[in-house]
Design an enzyme around this catalytic site. Structure first.
Site, PDB file in Angstrom:
ATOM      1  N   THR A  56      15.010 -13.161  12.784  1.00 45.29           N
ATOM      2  CA  THR A  56      13.741 -12.860  13.454  1.00 45.29           C
ATOM      3  C   THR A  56      12.705 -13.948  13.235  1.00 45.29           C
ATOM      4  OG1 THR A  56      14.187 -10.509  13.296  1.00 45.29           O
ATOM      5  CG2 THR A  56      11.900 -11.104  13.590  1.00 45.29           C
ATOM      6  N   TYR A  99      13.634  -8.623  21.672  1.00 42.33           N
ATOM      7  CA  TYR A  99      13.665 -10.061  21.401  1.00 42.33           C
ATOM      8  C   TYR A  99      15.062 -10.463  20.989  1.00 42.33           C
ATOM      9  CZ  TYR A  99      13.883  -9.141  16.378  1.00 42.33           C
ATOM     10  OH  TYR A  99      14.270  -8.719  15.140  1.00 42.33           O
ATOM     11  N   SER A 142      21.254 -12.000  11.580  1.00 40.42           N
ATOM     12  CA  SER A 142      22.031 -12.043  10.334  1.00 40.42           C
ATOM     13  C   SER A 142      23.018 -10.894  10.240  1.00 40.42           C
ATOM     14  CB  SER A 142      21.105 -12.088   9.125  1.00 40.42           C
ATOM     15  OG  SER A 142      20.489 -10.845   8.901  1.00 40.42           O
ATOM     16  N   ASP A 149      18.146  -8.708   7.677  1.00 41.63           N
ATOM     17  CA  ASP A 149      19.116  -7.605   7.524  1.00 41.63           C
ATOM     18  C   ASP A 149      20.105  -7.866   6.382  1.00 41.63           C
ATOM     19  OD1 ASP A 149      17.929  -6.372   9.667  1.00 41.63           O
ATOM     20  OD2 ASP A 149      19.619  -6.600  11.036  1.00 41.63           O
ATOM     21  N   LYS A 182      16.329  -4.770   1.257  1.00 41.81           N
ATOM     22  CA  LYS A 182      15.496  -4.420   2.402  1.00 41.81           C
ATOM     23  C   LYS A 182      15.331  -2.906   2.405  1.00 41.81           C
ATOM     24  CE  LYS A 182      14.941  -5.299   7.343  1.00 41.81           C
ATOM     25  NZ  LYS A 182      15.500  -5.912   8.562  1.00 41.81           N
ATOM     26  N   GLU A 234      27.633  11.456 -15.192  1.00 40.55           N
ATOM     27  CA  GLU A 234      28.229  12.687 -14.632  1.00 40.55           C
ATOM     28  C   GLU A 234      29.694  12.472 -14.288  1.00 40.55           C
ATOM     29  OE1 GLU A 234      25.822  15.087 -11.778  1.00 40.55           O
ATOM     30  OE2 GLU A 234      24.444  13.388 -11.917  1.00 40.55           O
TER      31      GLU A 234
HETATM   32  N1  ASP Z   1      18.339  -8.355  12.815  1.00 37.44           N
HETATM   33  C1  ASP Z   1      17.485  -9.427  12.354  1.00 37.44           C
HETATM   34  C2  ASP Z   1      18.325 -10.321  11.464  1.00 37.44           C
HETATM   35  O1  ASP Z   1      18.674  -9.931  10.399  1.00 37.44           O
HETATM   36  C3  ASP Z   1      16.322  -8.864  11.633  1.00 37.44           C
HETATM   37  C4  ASP Z   1      15.420  -9.852  10.931  1.00 37.44           C
HETATM   38  O2  ASP Z   1      15.657 -11.025  10.880  1.00 37.44           O
HETATM   39  O3  ASP Z   1      14.402  -9.397  10.383  1.00 37.44           O
HETATM   40  O4  ASP Z   1      18.635 -11.410  11.877  1.00 37.44           O
END
Ligand code: ASP
Length: 333
Positions: A19, A32, A65, A99, A171, A289
């Site tokens: 992103t 996007y 990613s 991600d 994340k 446990e």
């Molecule tokens: N789906 C995107 C990625 O991991 C999300 C991001 O970059 O925040 O490339």
């Protein structure tokens, strides 16, 4: 601080997409494409801010990613290794989707020496929307990479004006700008484009790589536990040739009794099983446990399922298959 008379730091910037390089949202839109912008465009935007650093761009990929895998990891590892040996490079920044930043970062953390800083940076908003966070994070990453006190802390992630050790980072939000949490340690530093405050000294000064980079990726699956499930998913994973299993268990790494029994059978048949938790945060300790000693299982301690999988992949690829040795690796720093 850099000495004003010394040349600006020379930073290798490895681009993978994500992103931070996302485009297509057009100011106020939502849809996007991660990696829509080339690394050269990103670096040119950054250079226009007038930062005192020389950036050397090298594009590895332009993908979200979620699609990152062995080929990109191998290319990143090779480029970082070359940078470690290149006296003309002071540090490495990797632009990356958020991600899987914790997975790429942790894989590199386990397989690179700590002589020079390696820093991942991402963004939660694409580059062309109002309030985009990517340039801020990127400028912060340059600030961190240019600091002589940065190396010797393992691979780091710069997001939300904080520097996180990737080993601790996860994340925890799908779209909030402040999307990452750390456990068990808090951030290593606070950073802005003009300030950097470390909260402690370097703790991994000039360490060699802990493990060899995997020659291939052994199949390690994450199995999420759910109430009322049975043992069939464990059998299915063995049926497709899983070489290791990470349980994303309930609470402290729990699962229904029939599932634990199936996992114990898997472990006895030579497929190591690591118990992590589907809960956001907290330790999974041995024999709380679940009787790990009796069942032959490994406790993930502070690592969540995604990073537990990365460590198990690295261990198996390095020929470490014995439960006690695997446990020692999960216990160690
Ligand atoms: N789906 C995107 C990625 O991991 C999300 C991001 O970059 O925040 O490339």
């Amino acid at each position: 601080m850099n000495n004003p008379s010394s040349p600006p730091p020379r930073i290798l910037v490895l681009g993978t997409g994500g992103t931070i390089a996302g485009s297509g949202a057009g100011g106020t839109g939502a849809a996007y494409r991660p990696g829509g912008l080339s690394l050269d465009v990103l670096v040119a935007h950054l250079a226009a801010l007038g930062l005192t650093a020389e950036l050397v761009p090298q594009e590895i990929a332009r993908i979200g990613s979620q699609d990152i895998g062995y080929a990109e990891w191998q290319a990143l590892h090779a480029a970082c290794s070359a940078a470690m040996d290149d006296p003309a490079i002071d540090a490495v920044i990797i632009t990356h989707g958020t991600d899987t930043a914790e997975e790429t970062g942790f894989l590199l953390d386990l397989t690179l020496p700590t002589a020079k800083a390696v820093i991942l940076v991402g963004a939660m908003r694409p580059a062309d929307v109002v309030g985009a966070d990517g340039m801020r994070n990127f400028a912060n990453a340059v600030k961190v990479a240019g600091d002589p006190a940065t190396a010797g802390r393992g691979v780091m992630l710069v997001m939300g004006d904080a520097v996180l050790a990737v080993r601790d980072a996860r994340k925890a939000a799908t779209s909030a700008i402040d999307a990452f949490r750390t456990f068990p340690r808090g951030p290593l530093a606070r950073v802005t484009p003009s300030s950097l405050d470390w909260f402690g000294p370097t703790h991994r000064f000039n360490e060699p790589a802990r493990y060899a980079f995997p020659a291939e990726l052994p199949r390690v699956a994450i199995l999420t536990a759910g109430a009322g499930m049975d043992e069939k998913p464990v059998e299915a994973l063995l049926g497709i040739g899983a070489r290791g299993i990470v349980l994303a268990g309930m609470g402290q790494g729990n699962a229904p009794r029939v599932v634990l029994e199936a996992l114990a059978r898997a472990a006895a048949s030579g497929v190591p099983v690591v118990r992590a938790s589907r809960v956001d945060e907290g330790l999974v300790d041995r024999n709380v446990e679940v009787d790990d000693d009796a069942l032959g299982l490994v406790a993930a301690r502070a690592l969540g399922p995604a990073k537990a999988r990365v460590l198990l992949i690295v261990l198996l690829a390095n020929g470490i298959t014995n439960a006690a040795e695997i446990q020692a690796a999960f216990d160690g720093g």
